[in-house]
Write a protein that holds these residues in place. Structure first.
Motif, PDB file in Angstrom:
ATOM      1  N   ILE A 292       0.752  -1.325  -0.129  1.00  0.00           N
ATOM      2  CA  ILE A 292      -0.006  -0.016   0.037  1.00  0.00           C
ATOM      3  C   ILE A 292       0.828   1.260  -0.036  1.00  0.00           C
ATOM      4  CG2 ILE A 292      -1.729   1.183   1.273  1.00  0.00           C
ATOM      5  CD1 ILE A 292      -2.962  -1.533   2.394  1.00  0.00           C
ATOM      6  N   VAL A 293       1.881   1.275   0.839  1.00  0.00           N
ATOM      7  CA  VAL A 293       2.856   2.505   0.957  1.00  0.00           C
ATOM      8  C   VAL A 293       3.373   2.709  -0.389  1.00  0.00           C
ATOM      9  CG1 VAL A 293       4.780   3.335   2.238  1.00  0.00           C
ATOM     10  CG2 VAL A 293       2.952   2.156   3.537  1.00  0.00           C
ATOM     11  N   ARG A 294       3.784   1.751  -0.880  1.00  0.00           N
ATOM     12  CA  ARG A 294       4.566   1.873  -2.074  1.00  0.00           C
ATOM     13  C   ARG A 294       3.921   2.261  -3.232  1.00  0.00           C
ATOM     14  NH1 ARG A 294       9.632  -0.913  -3.074  1.00  0.00           N
ATOM     15  NH2 ARG A 294      10.757  -1.221  -1.157  1.00  0.00           N
ATOM     16  N   THR A 295       2.709   1.534  -3.540  1.00  0.00           N
ATOM     17  CA  THR A 295       1.719   2.057  -4.726  1.00  0.00           C
ATOM     18  C   THR A 295       1.327   3.570  -4.451  1.00  0.00           C
ATOM     19  OG1 THR A 295       0.249   1.423  -6.056  1.00  0.00           O
ATOM     20  CG2 THR A 295      -0.515   1.309  -3.973  1.00  0.00           C
ATOM     21  N   LEU A 296       0.969   3.941  -3.071  1.00  0.00           N
ATOM     22  CA  LEU A 296       0.483   5.231  -2.821  1.00  0.00           C
ATOM     23  C   LEU A 296       1.832   6.184  -3.352  1.00  0.00           C
ATOM     24  CD1 LEU A 296      -1.476   5.094   0.168  1.00  0.00           C
ATOM     25  CD2 LEU A 296      -2.373   5.649  -1.997  1.00  0.00           C
ATOM     26  N   GLY A 297       2.927   5.904  -2.819  1.00  0.00           N
ATOM     27  CA  GLY A 297       4.166   6.725  -3.172  1.00  0.00           C
ATOM     28  C   GLY A 297       4.486   7.097  -4.769  1.00  0.00           C
ATOM     29  N   GLU A 298       4.202   5.687  -5.225  1.00  0.00           N
ATOM     30  CA  GLU A 298       4.261   5.792  -6.840  1.00  0.00           C
ATOM     31  C   GLU A 298       3.303   6.621  -7.406  1.00  0.00           C
ATOM     32  OE1 GLU A 298       5.852   2.220  -9.298  1.00  0.00           O
ATOM     33  OE2 GLU A 298       3.490   2.062  -9.215  1.00  0.00           O
ATOM     34  N   ALA A 299       2.146   6.900  -6.783  1.00  0.00           N
ATOM     35  CA  ALA A 299       1.109   7.784  -7.393  1.00  0.00           C
ATOM     36  C   ALA A 299       1.219   9.344  -6.739  1.00  0.00           C
ATOM     37  CB  ALA A 299      -0.396   7.176  -6.835  1.00  0.00           C
ATOM     38  N   GLY A 300       2.286   9.475  -6.126  1.00  0.00           N
ATOM     39  CA  GLY A 300       2.418  10.795  -5.547  1.00  0.00           C
ATOM     40  C   GLY A 300       1.822  11.139  -4.206  1.00  0.00           C
ATOM     41  N   VAL A 301       1.412  10.087  -3.570  1.00  0.00           N
ATOM     42  CA  VAL A 301       0.956  10.196  -2.321  1.00  0.00           C
ATOM     43  C   VAL A 301       1.781   9.636  -1.263  1.00  0.00           C
ATOM     44  CG1 VAL A 301      -1.264   9.748  -0.622  1.00  0.00           C
ATOM     45  CG2 VAL A 301      -1.445   9.724  -2.963  1.00  0.00           C
ATOM     46  N   GLY A 302       2.657  10.834  -0.516  1.00  0.00           N
ATOM     47  CA  GLY A 302       3.751  10.150   0.268  1.00  0.00           C
ATOM     48  C   GLY A 302       3.565  10.693   1.616  1.00  0.00           C
TER      49      GLY A 302
END
Length: 272
Positions: free
Chosen positions: A104-114
């Motif tokens: 979850i953390v990684r896919t959100l980060g990839e989408a710009g949600v850090g």
């Protein structure tokens, strides 16, 4: 040859075999990874019957809970969430891991949600627990968990206390009124109609991670798309949690990258 499998019911639709086979081919490993139909009542006998060729298992719900009494050791995330989606057979020891949080953390980060201050989680099960831990990792201080049945979020409220964030239980109908979150994570099965139209301000300001990816879009995802909101596909979570499983099966550690990991991730992504 080392053997691996994903277990669950139903399991024929699983994309995990394609993801993992692509990774091991790229790594030059002659490893087998298959899908096996499995219900909770057969899990203990299945694991007891495995021979030394078996390296590990991936698990879907409800096996993520059912496997816990069969394990010798849990990583911190699996202990927190009460769910293990990965089993590593390590010199006679059965080690359990949860890679859903990292996915979850990684896919959100990839989408710009850090980072997240306030979040909304829909659903109260094991994936919701992983989503709660993930939002805590992203810095959330307040999360509202929306469920259909009063009291269904009690375990998540308690988990929030252990994580140091405030968790409130609400009803799914609250989606029509909530407008102050930066992230919504839906953990309900694909195709579920929640029976409520989310608040327009929520769609405008919050990214939606819809864990369900089949069928796509879900009714909730369709609302986000119609409102031109930011939506993160559930396949991203599947991809990134699978990469962490590959790390575990190859290295015995979810934090140690595999060789040429960017290329490994790229060939895995091509299977989706």
């Amino acid at each position: 040859m080392r053997r691996l499998a994903v277990l669950g019911s139903p399991i024929a639709h699983s994309k995990s075999p394609g993801l993992h086979r692509a990774a091991y081919r790229r790594l030059g490993l002659d490893w087998e990874y298959i899908a096996i139909e499995m219900r909770g009542e057969g899990l203990a006998d299945f694991i007891e019957g495995l021979d030394a060729a078996w390296r590990g298992l991936s698990l879907t719900m409800p096996l993520k809970h059912d496997v816990l009494p069969l394990l010798d050791d849990l990583d911190e995330v699996a202990s927190l969430t009460g769910a293990a989606n990965t089993v590593l057979f390590d010199d006679g020891t059965r080690r359990g891991f949860n890679t859903d949080v990292g996915g979850i953390v990684r896919t959100l980060g990839e989408a710009g949600v850090g980072s997240v201050h306030r979040g909304v989680i829909i659903g109260g099960g094991a994936t919701a627990a992983s989503a709660l831990v993930a939002t805590a990792e992203l810095g959330a201080s307040h999360v509202r968990v929306l469920v259909r049945r009063a009291g269904a979020a009690a375990d998540l409220v308690a988990l929030g206390g252990r994580l140091g964030l405030v968790v409130d239980e609400g009803r799914v109908d609250d989606l029509a009124r909530v407008d102050d979150a930066e992230l919504v994570v839906s953990t309900v099965p694909g195709g579920t109609d929640l029976g409520v139209e989310p608040c327009g301000a929520l769609i405008a300001h919050a990214a939606l991670l819809d864990v369900a990816y089949d069928p796509w879009p879900s009714p909730l995802g369709a609302s986000w798309l119609a409102g031109r909101g930011t939506i993160v596909h559930g396949l991203g979570m599947l991809l990134h949690q699978a990469l962490l499983q590959v790390r575990i099966f190859v290295n015995g550690d979810p934090f140690t990258a595999v060789p040429d990991e960017d290329a490994v991730l790229a060939v895995m992504r091509e299977t989706l």
